[in-house]
Scaffold this motif. Structure first.
Motif, PDB file in Angstrom:
ATOM      1  N   UNK A 199       0.820  -1.102  -0.016  1.00 26.79           N
ATOM      2  CA  UNK A 199       0.021   0.106   0.154  1.00 26.79           C
ATOM      3  C   UNK A 199       0.710   1.385   0.058  1.00 26.79           C
ATOM      4  N   UNK A 200       1.913   1.404   0.706  1.00 31.07           N
ATOM      5  CA  UNK A 200       2.759   2.559   0.920  1.00 31.07           C
ATOM      6  C   UNK A 200       3.305   3.019  -0.341  1.00 31.07           C
ATOM      7  N   UNK A 201       3.884   2.380  -1.146  1.00 34.15           N
ATOM      8  CA  UNK A 201       4.673   2.780  -2.415  1.00 34.15           C
ATOM      9  C   UNK A 201       3.659   3.245  -3.093  1.00 34.15           C
ATOM     10  N   UNK A 202       2.429   2.621  -3.357  1.00 33.65           N
ATOM     11  CA  UNK A 202       1.403   3.028  -4.475  1.00 33.65           C
ATOM     12  C   UNK A 202       0.766   4.327  -3.936  1.00 33.65           C
ATOM     13  N   UNK A 203       0.457   4.510  -2.553  1.00 32.80           N
ATOM     14  CA  UNK A 203      -0.048   5.693  -2.061  1.00 32.80           C
ATOM     15  C   UNK A 203       0.950   6.876  -2.292  1.00 32.80           C
ATOM     16  N   UNK A 204       2.136   6.527  -1.844  1.00 29.69           N
ATOM     17  CA  UNK A 204       3.356   7.748  -1.755  1.00 29.69           C
ATOM     18  C   UNK A 204       3.535   8.100  -3.262  1.00 29.69           C
ATOM     19  N   UNK A 205       3.487   7.353  -4.387  1.00 28.67           N
ATOM     20  CA  UNK A 205       3.764   7.742  -5.836  1.00 28.67           C
ATOM     21  C   UNK A 205       2.229   8.544  -6.053  1.00 28.67           C
ATOM     22  N   UNK A 206       1.122   8.457  -5.770  1.00 24.01           N
ATOM     23  CA  UNK A 206      -0.237   8.894  -6.158  1.00 24.01           C
ATOM     24  C   UNK A 206       0.005  10.361  -5.538  1.00 24.01           C
ATOM     25  N   UNK A 207       0.033  10.704  -4.236  1.00 22.67           N
ATOM     26  CA  UNK A 207       0.246  11.639  -3.538  1.00 22.67           C
ATOM     27  C   UNK A 207       1.195  12.825  -3.992  1.00 22.67           C
ATOM     28  N   UNK A 208       2.475  12.317  -4.113  1.00 27.96           N
ATOM     29  CA  UNK A 208       3.559  12.963  -4.469  1.00 27.96           C
ATOM     30  C   UNK A 208       3.273  13.470  -5.879  1.00 27.96           C
ATOM     31  N   UNK A 209       2.982  12.585  -6.793  1.00 28.19           N
ATOM     32  CA  UNK A 209       2.618  12.838  -8.140  1.00 28.19           C
ATOM     33  C   UNK A 209       1.573  13.698  -8.473  1.00 28.19           C
ATOM     34  N   UNK A 210       0.337  13.894  -7.581  1.00 27.04           N
ATOM     35  CA  UNK A 210      -0.727  14.765  -7.735  1.00 27.04           C
ATOM     36  C   UNK A 210      -0.469  16.103  -7.554  1.00 27.04           C
ATOM     37  N   UNK A 211       0.499  16.384  -6.395  1.00 25.70           N
ATOM     38  CA  UNK A 211       0.912  17.551  -5.839  1.00 25.70           C
ATOM     39  C   UNK A 211       1.883  18.127  -7.069  1.00 25.70           C
ATOM     40  N   UNK A 212       2.597  17.640  -7.663  1.00 27.56           N
ATOM     41  CA  UNK A 212       3.351  18.291  -8.925  1.00 27.56           C
ATOM     42  C   UNK A 212       2.478  18.120 -10.085  1.00 27.56           C
ATOM     43  N   UNK A 213       1.633  17.414 -10.244  1.00 27.65           N
ATOM     44  CA  UNK A 213       0.930  17.474 -11.505  1.00 27.65           C
ATOM     45  C   UNK A 213      -0.290  18.687 -11.520  1.00 27.65           C
ATOM     46  N   UNK A 214      -0.774  18.891 -10.248  1.00 24.21           N
ATOM     47  CA  UNK A 214      -1.717  20.002  -9.898  1.00 24.21           C
ATOM     48  C   UNK A 214      -0.849  21.318 -10.180  1.00 24.21           C
ATOM     49  N   UNK A 215       0.435  21.554  -9.849  1.00 27.97           N
ATOM     50  CA  UNK A 215       1.085  22.726  -9.782  1.00 27.97           C
ATOM     51  C   UNK A 215       1.144  22.895 -11.353  1.00 27.97           C
ATOM     52  N   UNK A 216       1.460  21.930 -11.937  1.00 31.26           N
ATOM     53  CA  UNK A 216       1.781  22.172 -13.570  1.00 31.26           C
ATOM     54  C   UNK A 216       0.297  22.521 -14.157  1.00 31.26           C
ATOM     55  N   UNK A 217      -0.659  21.940 -13.906  1.00 34.04           N
ATOM     56  CA  UNK A 217      -1.994  22.345 -14.466  1.00 34.04           C
ATOM     57  C   UNK A 217      -2.173  23.844 -14.197  1.00 34.04           C
ATOM     58  N   UNK A 218      -2.110  24.107 -12.780  1.00 39.82           N
ATOM     59  CA  UNK A 218      -2.707  25.460 -12.526  1.00 39.82           C
ATOM     60  C   UNK A 218      -1.526  26.624 -13.023  1.00 39.82           C
ATOM     61  N   UNK A 219      -0.561  26.341 -13.038  1.00 35.53           N
ATOM     62  CA  UNK A 219       0.370  27.234 -13.216  1.00 35.53           C
ATOM     63  C   UNK A 219       1.119  27.191 -14.442  1.00 35.53           C
ATOM     64  N   UNK A 220       1.746  25.922 -15.016  1.00 37.18           N
ATOM     65  CA  UNK A 220       2.523  25.713 -16.111  1.00 37.18           C
ATOM     66  C   UNK A 220       1.892  25.763 -17.329  1.00 37.18           C
ATOM     67  N   UNK A 221       0.642  25.025 -17.224  1.00 39.77           N
ATOM     68  CA  UNK A 221       0.026  24.434 -18.463  1.00 39.77           C
ATOM     69  C   UNK A 221      -0.571  25.846 -19.166  1.00 39.77           C
ATOM     70  N   UNK A 222      -1.210  26.867 -18.443  1.00 42.69           N
ATOM     71  CA  UNK A 222      -1.750  27.931 -19.239  1.00 42.69           C
ATOM     72  C   UNK A 222      -0.518  28.578 -19.912  1.00 42.69           C
ATOM     73  N   UNK A 223       0.680  28.760 -19.252  1.00 41.44           N
ATOM     74  CA  UNK A 223       1.713  29.568 -19.769  1.00 41.44           C
ATOM     75  C   UNK A 223       2.096  28.729 -21.324  1.00 41.44           C
ATOM     76  N   UNK A 224       1.981  27.400 -21.082  1.00 39.75           N
ATOM     77  CA  UNK A 224       2.556  26.690 -22.272  1.00 39.75           C
ATOM     78  C   UNK A 224       1.498  26.724 -23.622  1.00 39.75           C
ATOM     79  N   UNK A 225       0.323  26.838 -23.146  1.00 35.33           N
ATOM     80  CA  UNK A 225      -0.749  27.016 -24.080  1.00 35.33           C
ATOM     81  C   UNK A 225      -0.684  28.339 -24.959  1.00 35.33           C
TER      82      UNK A 225
END
Length: 255
Positions: A199-225
């Motif tokens: 359980x721990x590796x799966x959950x750790x990957x999802x939580x850490x990845x969602x944090x970076x992915x959310x930052x990209x979507x909200x901040x970087x993705x509009x600039x890339x567009x």
């Protein structure tokens, strides 16, 4: 006297496989991944152990299952990513927007790797499954953002205004998706009982990845567009200005 009984050390069981004697040596690996442990062990055995003729070594158990699962993942994951990219192309009608949405996957994977490193958790099959699930969430968040910006552009909104309004309007949906996906894995990430090693590796990957992915979507993705569509917008503005100047010079038509 027919016989005598003596106590002496000896094998308590003689195992056989395929008509040949089998001796199993078991080891539990802790604090590192099985793949690197087996690789290092194989190199040490090749250097220091001379296996007699008629004997051979075979690595099994979880390592054998790991090799089989990795072989399957190496085929399934690229095929799935290509299908996702093809669906994005069919939806948007161009490859640029599909790649913009697809750019969320590398940033999400980076966050998952950093989270594993920070917690000292080695890469495993459960972590690989977490990366696959994380890719889906990253694509979904990017799709929500890009689709809304495109709808504003199709309605006649200026590019800069569409990017700004899209980033603000899609803030809550993206955060809701990220929070639901991450909060649901917190108990798994802090689990210590039976099954925690899965359980721990799966959950750790999802939580850490969602944090970076959310930052990209909200901040970087509009600039890339804005960056990728800025050249087309400037060309469109120059053409529109030229058309307006021609109309002004000709004057209104009379019948």
């Amino acid at each position: 006297m027919l016989t005598s009984l003596n106590l002496a050390p000896g094998p308590n069981q003689i195992s056989r496989e395929d008509g040949k004697r089998l001796v199993v040596v078991s080891a539990n690996v802790r604090g590192r991944d099985i793949g690197s442990f087996v690789s290092e062990s194989q190199q040490a055995i090749d250097r220091r152990v001379a296996v007699p003729a008629g004997y051979w070594l075979r690595w099994g158990g979880q390592f054998e299952q790991l090799q089989s699962a990795l072989g399957t993942i190496k085929v399934i994951v690229p095929v799935a990513l290509l299908l996702v990219l093809a669906l994005l192309y069919l939806m948007f009608g161009n490859l640029t927007d599909g790649l913009l949405v697809f750019s969320g996957i590398p940033f999400a994977l980076t966050g998952g790797v950093i989270a594993l490193w920070a917690h000292g958790i080695p890469i495993s099959i459960s972590a690989a499954v977490g990366f696959i699930a994380l890719s889906g969430v990253a694509v979904l968040n990017g799709l929500v953002m890009v689709a809304f910006i495109r709808s504003l552009r199709e309605g006649g909104t200026d590019l800069d205004a569409a990017v700004e309004e899209g980033a603000i309007a899609r803030l809550r949906p993206v955060l809701m998706t990220a929070l639901v996906a991450s909060l649901g894995f917190i108990l798994m990430a802090i689990a210590t009982g039976t099954g925690a090693e899965v359980q721990r590796p799966l959950a750790t990957v999802v939580i850490g990845g969602i944090l970076s992915s959310t930052a990209l979507t909200l901040l970087v993705l509009p600039l890339l567009y804005r960056l990728f569509h800025g050249a087309n917008e400037d060309e469109f503005d120059s053409v529109s200005s030229a058309q307006r100047s021609v109309v002004d010079s000709d004057g209104p038509a009379t019948v």
